[in-house]
Design a protein around this motif. Structure first.
Motif, PDB file in Angstrom:
ATOM      1  N   GLY A  37       0.818  -1.213   0.000  1.00 56.77           N
ATOM      2  CA  GLY A  37       0.000   0.000   0.000  1.00 56.77           C
ATOM      3  C   GLY A  37       0.852   1.262   0.000  1.00 56.77           C
ATOM      4  O   GLY A  37       0.574   2.208  -0.734  1.00 56.77           O
ATOM      5  N   LEU A  38       1.894   1.291   0.823  1.00 55.44           N
ATOM      6  CA  LEU A  38       2.780   2.456   0.858  1.00 55.44           C
ATOM      7  C   LEU A  38       3.537   2.614  -0.454  1.00 55.44           C
ATOM      8  O   LEU A  38       3.709   3.731  -0.944  1.00 55.44           O
ATOM      9  CB  LEU A  38       3.768   2.335   2.019  1.00 55.44           C
ATOM     10  CG  LEU A  38       3.176   2.511   3.412  1.00 55.44           C
ATOM     11  CD1 LEU A  38       4.231   2.248   4.482  1.00 55.44           C
ATOM     12  CD2 LEU A  38       2.592   3.901   3.572  1.00 55.44           C
ATOM     13  N   LEU A  39       3.957   1.511  -1.047  1.00 58.26           N
ATOM     14  CA  LEU A  39       4.653   1.563  -2.334  1.00 58.26           C
ATOM     15  C   LEU A  39       3.721   2.110  -3.419  1.00 58.26           C
ATOM     16  O   LEU A  39       4.130   2.942  -4.230  1.00 58.26           O
ATOM     17  CB  LEU A  39       5.154   0.169  -2.721  1.00 58.26           C
ATOM     18  CG  LEU A  39       5.997   0.070  -3.981  1.00 58.26           C
ATOM     19  CD1 LEU A  39       7.237   0.930  -3.859  1.00 58.26           C
ATOM     20  CD2 LEU A  39       6.373  -1.367  -4.244  1.00 58.26           C
ATOM     21  N   ALA A  40       2.476   1.674  -3.425  1.00 56.09           N
ATOM     22  CA  ALA A  40       1.502   2.180  -4.400  1.00 56.09           C
ATOM     23  C   ALA A  40       1.276   3.672  -4.197  1.00 56.09           C
ATOM     24  O   ALA A  40       1.187   4.441  -5.167  1.00 56.09           O
ATOM     25  CB  ALA A  40       0.186   1.411  -4.277  1.00 56.09           C
ATOM     26  N   LEU A  41       1.204   4.116  -2.962  1.00 50.99           N
ATOM     27  CA  LEU A  41       1.011   5.532  -2.665  1.00 50.99           C
ATOM     28  C   LEU A  41       2.194   6.364  -3.165  1.00 50.99           C
ATOM     29  O   LEU A  41       2.013   7.437  -3.749  1.00 50.99           O
ATOM     30  CB  LEU A  41       0.823   5.738  -1.156  1.00 50.99           C
ATOM     31  CG  LEU A  41       0.559   7.162  -0.693  1.00 50.99           C
ATOM     32  CD1 LEU A  41      -0.747   7.673  -1.275  1.00 50.99           C
ATOM     33  CD2 LEU A  41       0.514   7.210   0.817  1.00 50.99           C
ATOM     34  N   VAL A  42       3.405   5.863  -2.971  1.00 55.83           N
ATOM     35  CA  VAL A  42       4.597   6.568  -3.449  1.00 55.83           C
ATOM     36  C   VAL A  42       4.584   6.648  -4.976  1.00 55.83           C
ATOM     37  O   VAL A  42       4.888   7.694  -5.557  1.00 55.83           O
ATOM     38  CB  VAL A  42       5.873   5.883  -2.933  1.00 55.83           C
ATOM     39  CG1 VAL A  42       7.110   6.388  -3.657  1.00 55.83           C
ATOM     40  CG2 VAL A  42       6.022   6.091  -1.433  1.00 55.83           C
ATOM     41  N   LEU A  43       4.215   5.554  -5.641  1.00 58.96           N
ATOM     42  CA  LEU A  43       4.164   5.558  -7.102  1.00 58.96           C
ATOM     43  C   LEU A  43       3.139   6.560  -7.624  1.00 58.96           C
ATOM     44  O   LEU A  43       3.391   7.255  -8.609  1.00 58.96           O
ATOM     45  CB  LEU A  43       3.860   4.162  -7.630  1.00 58.96           C
ATOM     46  CG  LEU A  43       4.993   3.145  -7.491  1.00 58.96           C
ATOM     47  CD1 LEU A  43       4.527   1.765  -7.933  1.00 58.96           C
ATOM     48  CD2 LEU A  43       6.206   3.575  -8.277  1.00 58.96           C
ATOM     49  N   VAL A  44       2.003   6.639  -6.981  1.00 57.95           N
ATOM     50  CA  VAL A  44       0.976   7.611  -7.388  1.00 57.95           C
ATOM     51  C   VAL A  44       1.504   9.031  -7.192  1.00 57.95           C
ATOM     52  O   VAL A  44       1.320   9.893  -8.063  1.00 57.95           O
ATOM     53  CB  VAL A  44      -0.330   7.384  -6.594  1.00 57.95           C
ATOM     54  CG1 VAL A  44      -1.277   8.547  -6.750  1.00 57.95           C
ATOM     55  CG2 VAL A  44      -0.983   6.086  -7.036  1.00 57.95           C
ATOM     56  N   ALA A  45       2.171   9.285  -6.075  1.00 57.51           N
ATOM     57  CA  ALA A  45       2.707  10.626  -5.817  1.00 57.51           C
ATOM     58  C   ALA A  45       3.753  11.005  -6.862  1.00 57.51           C
ATOM     59  O   ALA A  45       3.766  12.136  -7.355  1.00 57.51           O
ATOM     60  CB  ALA A  45       3.305  10.686  -4.413  1.00 57.51           C
ATOM     61  N   VAL A  46       4.614  10.076  -7.234  1.00 57.91           N
ATOM     62  CA  VAL A  46       5.635  10.344  -8.259  1.00 57.91           C
ATOM     63  C   VAL A  46       4.958  10.624  -9.603  1.00 57.91           C
ATOM     64  O   VAL A  46       5.346  11.539 -10.328  1.00 57.91           O
ATOM     65  CB  VAL A  46       6.623   9.171  -8.361  1.00 57.91           C
ATOM     66  CG1 VAL A  46       7.499   9.279  -9.595  1.00 57.91           C
ATOM     67  CG2 VAL A  46       7.493   9.108  -7.114  1.00 57.91           C
ATOM     68  N   GLY A  47       3.935   9.845  -9.941  1.00 58.38           N
ATOM     69  CA  GLY A  47       3.206  10.065 -11.192  1.00 58.38           C
ATOM     70  C   GLY A  47       2.556  11.435 -11.238  1.00 58.38           C
ATOM     71  O   GLY A  47       2.625  12.136 -12.251  1.00 58.38           O
ATOM     72  N   VAL A  48       1.938  11.845 -10.154  1.00 57.80           N
ATOM     73  CA  VAL A  48       1.296  13.162 -10.089  1.00 57.80           C
ATOM     74  C   VAL A  48       2.341  14.261 -10.245  1.00 57.80           C
ATOM     75  O   VAL A  48       2.126  15.246 -10.961  1.00 57.80           O
ATOM     76  CB  VAL A  48       0.514  13.327  -8.765  1.00 57.80           C
ATOM     77  CG1 VAL A  48       0.123  14.772  -8.519  1.00 57.80           C
ATOM     78  CG2 VAL A  48      -0.709  12.440  -8.769  1.00 57.80           C
TER      79      VAL A  48
END
Length: 93
Positions: A37-48
């Motif tokens: 979950g934390l890894l997915a959140l980091v990936l979304v933040a980088v994408g944004v």
């Protein structure tokens, strides 16, 4: 839902042995889901972050193209005025 198999074996001397096999149904306390979950959140933040940077770059490019088009329009206007002045000067002679 737990998938559970219970097997009882009876030996010839009358003694019994019971085997219970439990497949799934329990919850993991390992924290693997939390890490994912934390890894997915980091990936979304980088994408944004990257998409926000790209849109700003795109806007800057569009503004530069618009400014260049305006400059070309102004130059064309100046050429048109010079042609008018030249035509007026030729017609007076």
């Amino acid at each position: 839902m737990a998938d559970e198999n219970i097997t009882t074996h009876t030996a010839p001397d009358g003694s019994t042995h019971t085997t219970v096999i439990d497949r799934g149904g329990g919850t993991s306390s390992g924290g693997g889901g939390l890490i994912i979950g934390l890894l997915a959140l980091v990936l979304v933040a980088v994408g944004v972050y990257f998409f926000a940077g790209m849109s700003g770059s795109e806007a800057n490019k569009n503004n530069a193209v618009a400014a260049a088009a305006k400059d070309v329009g102004n130059a064309a206007q100046s050429v048109g005025e010079a042609a008018q002045d030249a035509a007026s000067a030729v017609s007076k002679n």
